[in-house]
Design a protein around this motif. Structure first.
Motif, PDB file in Angstrom:
ATOM      1  N   ALA A 211      11.704  -1.742  20.076  1.00  0.00           N
ATOM      2  CA  ALA A 211      11.798  -1.610  18.370  1.00  0.00           C
ATOM      3  C   ALA A 211      10.194  -1.257  18.351  1.00  0.00           C
ATOM      4  O   ALA A 211       9.243  -1.460  18.398  1.00  0.00           O
ATOM      5  CB  ALA A 211      12.206  -3.024  17.644  1.00  0.00           C
ATOM      6  N   THR A 212      11.047  -0.508  17.036  1.00  0.00           N
ATOM      7  CA  THR A 212       9.214   0.165  16.015  1.00  0.00           C
ATOM      8  C   THR A 212       9.902   0.018  14.746  1.00  0.00           C
ATOM      9  O   THR A 212      10.415   0.316  14.197  1.00  0.00           O
ATOM     10  CB  THR A 212       9.558   1.838  16.603  1.00  0.00           C
ATOM     11  OG1 THR A 212      11.183   2.283  16.648  1.00  0.00           O
ATOM     12  CG2 THR A 212       8.826   1.487  18.668  1.00  0.00           C
ATOM     13  N   GLY A 213       8.442   0.332  14.354  1.00  0.00           N
ATOM     14  CA  GLY A 213       8.649   0.930  12.806  1.00  0.00           C
ATOM     15  C   GLY A 213       7.593   2.062  12.278  1.00  0.00           C
ATOM     16  O   GLY A 213       6.251   1.308  12.718  1.00  0.00           O
ATOM     17  N   GLN A 214       7.601   1.764  11.010  1.00  0.00           N
ATOM     18  CA  GLN A 214       6.494   3.256  10.640  1.00  0.00           C
ATOM     19  C   GLN A 214       5.769   2.369   9.169  1.00  0.00           C
ATOM     20  O   GLN A 214       6.295   2.456   8.417  1.00  0.00           O
ATOM     21  CB  GLN A 214       6.358   4.999  10.502  1.00  0.00           C
ATOM     22  CG  GLN A 214       5.475   5.428  10.301  1.00  0.00           C
ATOM     23  CD  GLN A 214       4.699   5.834  11.635  1.00  0.00           C
ATOM     24  OE1 GLN A 214       4.413   5.714  12.248  1.00  0.00           O
ATOM     25  NE2 GLN A 214       3.253   5.329  10.850  1.00  0.00           N
ATOM     26  N   LEU A 215       4.491   2.543   8.848  1.00  0.00           N
ATOM     27  CA  LEU A 215       3.909   2.072   7.550  1.00  0.00           C
ATOM     28  C   LEU A 215       4.122   3.540   7.099  1.00  0.00           C
ATOM     29  O   LEU A 215       3.631   4.386   7.259  1.00  0.00           O
ATOM     30  CB  LEU A 215       2.330   0.942   7.359  1.00  0.00           C
ATOM     31  CG  LEU A 215       1.847   1.284   6.754  1.00  0.00           C
ATOM     32  CD1 LEU A 215       2.843   0.278   5.410  1.00  0.00           C
ATOM     33  CD2 LEU A 215      -0.074   0.397   6.546  1.00  0.00           C
ATOM     34  N   LYS A 216       4.760   3.694   5.932  1.00  0.00           N
ATOM     35  CA  LYS A 216       3.916   4.451   4.980  1.00  0.00           C
ATOM     36  C   LYS A 216       2.884   4.241   4.066  1.00  0.00           C
ATOM     37  O   LYS A 216       1.915   3.581   4.028  1.00  0.00           O
ATOM     38  CB  LYS A 216       5.025   4.868   3.450  1.00  0.00           C
ATOM     39  CG  LYS A 216       6.578   4.936   4.274  1.00  0.00           C
ATOM     40  CD  LYS A 216       7.613   4.833   2.985  1.00  0.00           C
ATOM     41  CE  LYS A 216       8.903   5.452   3.354  1.00  0.00           C
ATOM     42  NZ  LYS A 216      10.578   4.535   2.069  1.00  0.00           N
ATOM     43  N   LYS A 217       2.269   6.193   4.325  1.00  0.00           N
ATOM     44  CA  LYS A 217       0.713   6.550   3.609  1.00  0.00           C
ATOM     45  C   LYS A 217       0.808   5.947   2.172  1.00  0.00           C
ATOM     46  O   LYS A 217       2.292   6.226   1.055  1.00  0.00           O
ATOM     47  CB  LYS A 217       0.292   7.355   3.908  1.00  0.00           C
ATOM     48  CG  LYS A 217       0.119   8.204   5.155  1.00  0.00           C
ATOM     49  CD  LYS A 217      -0.245   9.156   5.567  1.00  0.00           C
ATOM     50  CE  LYS A 217      -0.198  10.137   7.297  1.00  0.00           C
ATOM     51  NZ  LYS A 217      -0.788  11.526   7.175  1.00  0.00           N
ATOM     52  N   TYR A 218       0.073   5.398   1.695  1.00  0.00           N
ATOM     53  CA  TYR A 218      -0.421   4.557   0.547  1.00  0.00           C
ATOM     54  C   TYR A 218      -2.118   4.707   0.045  1.00  0.00           C
ATOM     55  O   TYR A 218      -2.834   4.792   0.775  1.00  0.00           O
ATOM     56  CB  TYR A 218       0.785   3.739   0.248  1.00  0.00           C
ATOM     57  CG  TYR A 218      -0.350   1.820   0.508  1.00  0.00           C
ATOM     58  CD1 TYR A 218      -1.461   1.644   0.168  1.00  0.00           C
ATOM     59  CD2 TYR A 218       0.653   1.779   2.093  1.00  0.00           C
ATOM     60  CE1 TYR A 218      -1.571   0.772   0.226  1.00  0.00           C
ATOM     61  CE2 TYR A 218      -0.845   1.055   2.474  1.00  0.00           C
ATOM     62  CZ  TYR A 218      -1.534  -0.024   1.868  1.00  0.00           C
ATOM     63  OH  TYR A 218      -1.835  -1.043   2.233  1.00  0.00           O
ATOM     64  N   TYR A 219      -1.957   5.255  -1.167  1.00  0.00           N
ATOM     65  CA  TYR A 219      -3.527   4.855  -2.219  1.00  0.00           C
ATOM     66  C   TYR A 219      -4.057   3.753  -2.588  1.00  0.00           C
ATOM     67  O   TYR A 219      -3.264   3.032  -2.875  1.00  0.00           O
ATOM     68  CB  TYR A 219      -4.265   5.958  -2.627  1.00  0.00           C
ATOM     69  CG  TYR A 219      -4.886   5.663  -3.527  1.00  0.00           C
ATOM     70  CD1 TYR A 219      -6.295   6.177  -2.547  1.00  0.00           C
ATOM     71  CD2 TYR A 219      -5.508   5.112  -4.333  1.00  0.00           C
ATOM     72  CE1 TYR A 219      -7.867   5.786  -3.251  1.00  0.00           C
ATOM     73  CE2 TYR A 219      -6.490   4.926  -5.416  1.00  0.00           C
ATOM     74  CZ  TYR A 219      -7.662   5.825  -4.510  1.00  0.00           C
ATOM     75  OH  TYR A 219      -9.166   5.427  -5.403  1.00  0.00           O
ATOM     76  N   GLN A 220      -5.099   2.785  -1.478  1.00  0.00           N
ATOM     77  CA  GLN A 220      -5.523   1.725  -2.243  1.00  0.00           C
ATOM     78  C   GLN A 220      -6.764   1.991  -2.633  1.00  0.00           C
ATOM     79  O   GLN A 220      -8.226   2.135  -2.858  1.00  0.00           O
ATOM     80  CB  GLN A 220      -5.326   0.417  -0.883  1.00  0.00           C
ATOM     81  CG  GLN A 220      -5.291  -1.371  -1.792  1.00  0.00           C
ATOM     82  CD  GLN A 220      -5.577  -1.681  -0.299  1.00  0.00           C
ATOM     83  OE1 GLN A 220      -4.405  -1.331   0.611  1.00  0.00           O
ATOM     84  NE2 GLN A 220      -6.274  -2.814  -0.670  1.00  0.00           N
ATOM     85  N   PRO A 221      -6.867   1.517  -4.868  1.00  0.00           N
ATOM     86  CA  PRO A 221      -7.862   1.114  -4.895  1.00  0.00           C
ATOM     87  C   PRO A 221      -9.248   0.203  -4.564  1.00  0.00           C
ATOM     88  O   PRO A 221      -8.970  -0.674  -3.425  1.00  0.00           O
ATOM     89  CB  PRO A 221      -7.397   0.886  -6.414  1.00  0.00           C
ATOM     90  CG  PRO A 221      -5.501   1.081  -6.615  1.00  0.00           C
ATOM     91  CD  PRO A 221      -5.131   0.497  -5.190  1.00  0.00           C
ATOM     92  N   ARG A 222     -10.329   0.316  -4.857  1.00  0.00           N
ATOM     93  CA  ARG A 222     -10.906  -0.502  -4.387  1.00  0.00           C
ATOM     94  C   ARG A 222     -11.073  -1.903  -5.230  1.00  0.00           C
ATOM     95  O   ARG A 222     -10.362  -2.363  -6.012  1.00  0.00           O
ATOM     96  CB  ARG A 222     -12.536   0.297  -5.275  1.00  0.00           C
ATOM     97  CG  ARG A 222     -12.909   0.274  -6.923  1.00  0.00           C
ATOM     98  CD  ARG A 222     -14.065   0.191  -6.915  1.00  0.00           C
ATOM     99  NE  ARG A 222     -13.687   0.767  -8.454  1.00  0.00           N
ATOM    100  CZ  ARG A 222     -14.538  -0.064  -9.493  1.00  0.00           C
ATOM    101  NH1 ARG A 222     -15.023  -1.037  -9.153  1.00  0.00           N
ATOM    102  NH2 ARG A 222     -14.212   0.135 -11.042  1.00  0.00           N
ATOM    103  N   LYS A 223     -11.543  -2.741  -4.007  1.00  0.00           N
ATOM    104  CA  LYS A 223     -11.668  -4.238  -4.205  1.00  0.00           C
ATOM    105  C   LYS A 223     -10.285  -4.305  -5.208  1.00  0.00           C
ATOM    106  O   LYS A 223      -9.735  -5.528  -5.854  1.00  0.00           O
ATOM    107  CB  LYS A 223     -12.295  -5.028  -5.461  1.00  0.00           C
ATOM    108  CG  LYS A 223     -13.771  -4.243  -5.734  1.00  0.00           C
ATOM    109  CD  LYS A 223     -14.587  -4.993  -4.169  1.00  0.00           C
ATOM    110  CE  LYS A 223     -14.660  -6.741  -4.577  1.00  0.00           C
ATOM    111  NZ  LYS A 223     -15.549  -7.482  -3.143  1.00  0.00           N
ATOM    112  N   SER A 224      -9.101  -4.519  -3.422  1.00  0.00           N
ATOM    113  CA  SER A 224      -7.676  -4.546  -4.419  1.00  0.00           C
ATOM    114  C   SER A 224      -6.699  -5.515  -2.744  1.00  0.00           C
ATOM    115  O   SER A 224      -7.616  -4.403  -1.632  1.00  0.00           O
ATOM    116  CB  SER A 224      -6.989  -3.174  -4.501  1.00  0.00           C
ATOM    117  OG  SER A 224      -6.941  -2.364  -4.067  1.00  0.00           O
TER     118      SER A 224
END
Length: 307
Positions: A211-224
């Motif tokens: 089984a496989t899956g893929q994490l979508k790219k995203y932006y994460q702010p600082r200290k979060s």
């Protein structure tokens, strides 16, 4: 009748006394300025000088001669200057003019130009060096801030073991798995955000990805913090020789030992695209899927390895 000359008459007519003789005047006719009329003339008396010193042809160095010379020279300068009579004159009567004085040599200008170019090049190199040092300092300050990853839980929605044939017609056991994985990501950086992505998230059985899956790219702010949910799916995956150890009971109860493997990648733009920090976290979690367990499987911190 004969008149006798008196002594006074003789004395008055004595040629030896020229100073007492009267001056004789001669009239000379000269053409006037309006000579084109023909009939207009001017009569000017010309004195007869008895002594050479009184003759006008004799050069004189008196005040009259100096005035006449100055008038002649001034007349020449007036005629040469034309309408520009308002030009300033020096103490000798010469007209003043603007004089451009060139000081120094052409080599001096070349040296100054070379010096300026050298200074500009030196300033540019200094700026590049300082900016490079600044970027290195910022990069070194942002390097320790590595994204913290932890696997929270895995919920299995469906698992099935059966027999079937692959695309080539070979008969073998088939495995079907569907579930959802929860991953926690924390960005400890204090002055920049991160871009988070992952490699394919895989459930592996004896080196076979089921089984496989893929994490979508995203932006994460600082200290979060952020919880990412990834769907994992594998349908009728052929097991071949590895599936011989898989067995099902009469109640269709299945227990399959699997290994969760994936990699989390984080990229932080510290100074735009000039200075970046890149981190990778390898995650590996062993688990056993039981078809009778409908609750999500939670992972403790010491179960998974993060490298």
């Amino acid at each position: 009748m004969m008149h006798t000359k008196s002594e006074s008459d003789i004395t008055s007519l004595d040629p030896s006394s020229p100073s007492r003789s009267p001056k004789r005047l001669y009239y000379v006719q000269s053409p006037s300025r309006d000579s084109h009329d023909g009939d207009k003339s001017s009569m000017q008396p010309t004195p007869n000088y008895n002594s050479p010193m009184e003759s006008p042809s004799h050069p004189s160095f008196g005040r009259h001669s100096r005035n006449s010379s100055a008038s002649r020279f001034s007349g020449i300068f007036r005629s040469s200057s034309g309408r520009k009579g308002s030009r300033k004159r020096n103490d000798k009567g010469w007209p003043e003019c603007n004089v451009i004085m060139e000081e120094g040599q052409y080599d001096d200008y070349d040296d100054k130009g070379f010096t300026r170019r050298f200074q500009a090049l030196l300033a540019l190199l200094s700026f590049v060096v300082l900016f490079t040092v600044f970027c290195l300092i910022i990069w070194g300050a942002g390097r320790p801030y590595k994204a913290e990853v932890s696997v929270k839980s895995l919920a299995v929605n469906n698992i099935y073991v059966g027999e079937g044939s692959d695309s080539t017609g070979v008969v073998t056991k088939m495995l079907t798995v569907n579930g959802s994985l929860r991953i926690s990501v924390y960005n400890p950086a204090t002055f920049f955000g991160i871009h988070v992505s992952s490699s394919p998230i895989s459930l592996v059985y004896s080196e076979i990805t089921v089984a496989t899956g893929q994490l979508k790219k995203y932006y994460q702010p600082r200290k979060s913090h952020r919880i990412a949910v990834v769907n994992i799916q594998g349908t009728k995956v052929p097991m071949y020789g590895a599936g011989s150890s898989l067995s099902t009971s009469t109640n269709n109860i299945v227990q399959v030992p699997l290994t969760l493997q994936f990699e989390i990648r984080s990229r932080g733009n510290v100074v735009g695209k000039l200075v970046r920090t890149n981190h990778r976290v390898q995650v590996s979690c062993p688990l056993v899927i039981d078809s009778t367990n409908t609750k999500p499987m939670k992972f403790k911190k010491d179960v998974c390895s993060y490298a």
